[in-house]
Scaffold this motif. Structure first.
Motif, PDB file in Angstrom:
ATOM      1  N   SER A  24     -95.710  19.213 -32.446  1.00 21.56           N
ATOM      2  CA  SER A  24     -95.157  17.974 -32.988  1.00 21.56           C
ATOM      3  C   SER A  24     -95.725  16.769 -32.264  1.00 21.56           C
ATOM      4  CB  SER A  24     -93.628  17.967 -32.891  1.00 21.56           C
ATOM      5  OG  SER A  24     -93.186  17.785 -31.562  1.00 21.56           O
ATOM      6  N   ASN A  25     -96.086  15.773 -33.034  1.00 20.61           N
ATOM      7  CA  ASN A  25     -96.524  14.493 -32.492  1.00 20.61           C
ATOM      8  C   ASN A  25     -95.423  13.475 -32.713  1.00 20.61           C
ATOM      9  OD1 ASN A  25     -99.367  15.042 -31.681  1.00 20.61           O
ATOM     10  ND2 ASN A  25     -99.518  15.604 -33.832  1.00 20.61           N
ATOM     11  N   GLU A  26     -95.264  12.612 -31.741  1.00 23.04           N
ATOM     12  CA  GLU A  26     -94.185  11.640 -31.788  1.00 23.04           C
ATOM     13  C   GLU A  26     -94.226  10.836 -33.076  1.00 23.04           C
ATOM     14  OE1 GLU A  26     -94.639   8.047 -31.160  1.00 23.04           O
ATOM     15  OE2 GLU A  26     -92.504   7.643 -31.371  1.00 23.04           O
ATOM     16  N   GLY A  27     -93.107  10.801 -33.769  1.00 22.51           N
ATOM     17  CA  GLY A  27     -92.979  10.004 -34.971  1.00 22.51           C
ATOM     18  C   GLY A  27     -93.491  10.646 -36.235  1.00 22.51           C
ATOM     19  N   SER A  28     -94.004  11.866 -36.165  1.00 16.57           N
ATOM     20  CA  SER A  28     -94.498  12.504 -37.382  1.00 16.57           C
ATOM     21  C   SER A  28     -93.916  13.906 -37.521  1.00 16.57           C
ATOM     22  CB  SER A  28     -96.024  12.542 -37.414  1.00 16.57           C
ATOM     23  OG  SER A  28     -96.521  13.224 -36.303  1.00 16.57           O
ATOM     24  N   LYS A  29     -94.127  14.494 -38.671  1.00 13.16           N
ATOM     25  CA  LYS A  29     -93.578  15.829 -38.919  1.00 13.16           C
ATOM     26  C   LYS A  29     -94.317  16.872 -38.100  1.00 13.16           C
ATOM     27  CE  LYS A  29     -91.899  15.086 -43.635  1.00 13.16           C
ATOM     28  NZ  LYS A  29     -91.977  15.534 -45.048  1.00 13.16           N
ATOM     29  N   ALA A  30     -93.595  17.907 -37.756  1.00  9.60           N
ATOM     30  CA  ALA A  30     -94.189  18.985 -36.972  1.00  9.60           C
ATOM     31  C   ALA A  30     -95.109  19.840 -37.828  1.00  9.60           C
ATOM     32  CB  ALA A  30     -93.087  19.853 -36.370  1.00  9.60           C
ATOM     33  N   THR A  31     -96.108  20.415 -37.192  1.00  8.39           N
ATOM     34  CA  THR A  31     -97.012  21.358 -37.839  1.00  8.39           C
ATOM     35  C   THR A  31     -96.634  22.755 -37.379  1.00  8.39           C
ATOM     36  OG1 THR A  31     -98.797  19.726 -37.854  1.00  8.39           O
ATOM     37  CG2 THR A  31     -99.397  22.043 -38.180  1.00  8.39           C
ATOM     38  N   TYR A  32     -96.265  23.593 -38.335  1.00  4.89           N
ATOM     39  CA  TYR A  32     -95.779  24.922 -38.004  1.00  4.89           C
ATOM     40  C   TYR A  32     -96.896  25.956 -38.101  1.00  4.89           C
ATOM     41  CZ  TYR A  32     -91.050  23.065 -38.253  1.00  4.89           C
ATOM     42  OH  TYR A  32     -89.904  22.345 -38.010  1.00  4.89           O
ATOM     43  N   GLU A  33     -96.830  26.945 -37.236  1.00  2.54           N
ATOM     44  CA  GLU A  33     -97.774  28.052 -37.283  1.00  2.54           C
ATOM     45  C   GLU A  33     -97.420  28.969 -38.462  1.00  2.54           C
ATOM     46  OE1 GLU A  33    -100.590  28.441 -35.037  1.00  2.54           O
ATOM     47  OE2 GLU A  33     -99.914  26.350 -35.041  1.00  2.54           O
TER      48      GLU A  33
END
Lengths: 117, 112
Positions: A50-59
């Motif tokens: 996860s990057n601050e302020g954006s949606k998380a990228t899931y494996e």
């Protein structure tokens, strides 16, 4: 420097309830945070980035609706295990990276032991 | 896809001996390699980080080497002590990818 904390350190909950785990960078700004899970005697498996302020990228294979990740500030990310079941019992570890001298590696939290009854 | 393997999976040695832990990776396009220590039920402690341009790094009784071309790294522990007992993990990020791929780990036991 580069201290990452997690709260709680352990949690026991009933099946069907939701559990929130916090990950904080105490002395640096964490532009990126990572969530891992670790089963007994196994290595760490990345769940999401996860990057601050954006949606998380899931494996691949990780259910985003079950493992909700929020990275609303540069020092805090949360992982919420929704409708937890016994198979979600695991050791959850977060890590953080930041700018400048905090770029080269990830700094790991102490982990959270989740037990679902 | 990067795969990281550590051999042996478990190792027991008498106190005072020197020992070597091995880590191999399939994709040599890495920009560093890191060794971690994990005590039971705890998080990770970073031990050594080797940049791709380096061949080794030393910290106290620990020495880590890196051979990118052969896809291998070793962690040498000198004069082992019971307090060295833990699981040791190596991890690599790939170029253009900030994710870490962890090795399978070596569980080390130092016998007093």
């Amino acid at each position: 420097g580069a201290v990452v904390s997690q709260h709680p350190s352990w949690v026991i909950c009933k099946s069907g309830t939701s559990v929130k785990i916090e990950c904080r960078s105490l002395d640096f700004q964490a532009t990126t945070m990572f969530w891992y899970r670790q089963f007994p005697k196994q290595s760490l498996m990345l769940m999401a980035t996860s990057n601050e302020g954006s949606k998380a990228t899931y494996e691949q294979g990780v259910e985003k609706d079950k493992f909700l990740i929020n990275h609303a500030s540069l020092t805090l990310s949360t992982l919420t295990v929704t409708s937890a079941h016994p198979e979600d019992s695991s050791f959850y570890i977060c890590s953080a990276r930041g700018p400048g001298r905090y770029t080269d590696t990830q700094y790991f939290g102490p982990g959270t032991r989740l037990t679902v009854l | 896809k990067q795969e990281v393997t550590q051999i042996p999976a478990a190792l027991s040695v008498p106190e005072g001996e020197n020992l070597v832990l091995n880590c191999s990776f399939t994709d040599s396009a890495i920009y560093n390699l890191q060794w971690f220590r994990q005590d039971p039920g705890k998080g990770l402690t970073s031990l050594l980080l080797i940049q791709s341009s380096q061949r080794e790094q030393t910290s106290g009784r620990l020495n880590a080497s890196l051979d990118k071309s052969s896809g291998r790294s070793t962690l040498y522990i000198a004069a082992s002590q019971p307090g060295d007992s833990a699981t040791y993990l190596c991890a690599v990020p790939n170029f253009g990818n900030e994710k870490l791929t962890f090795g399978t780990g070596t569980r080390l036991t130092i016998i007093p």
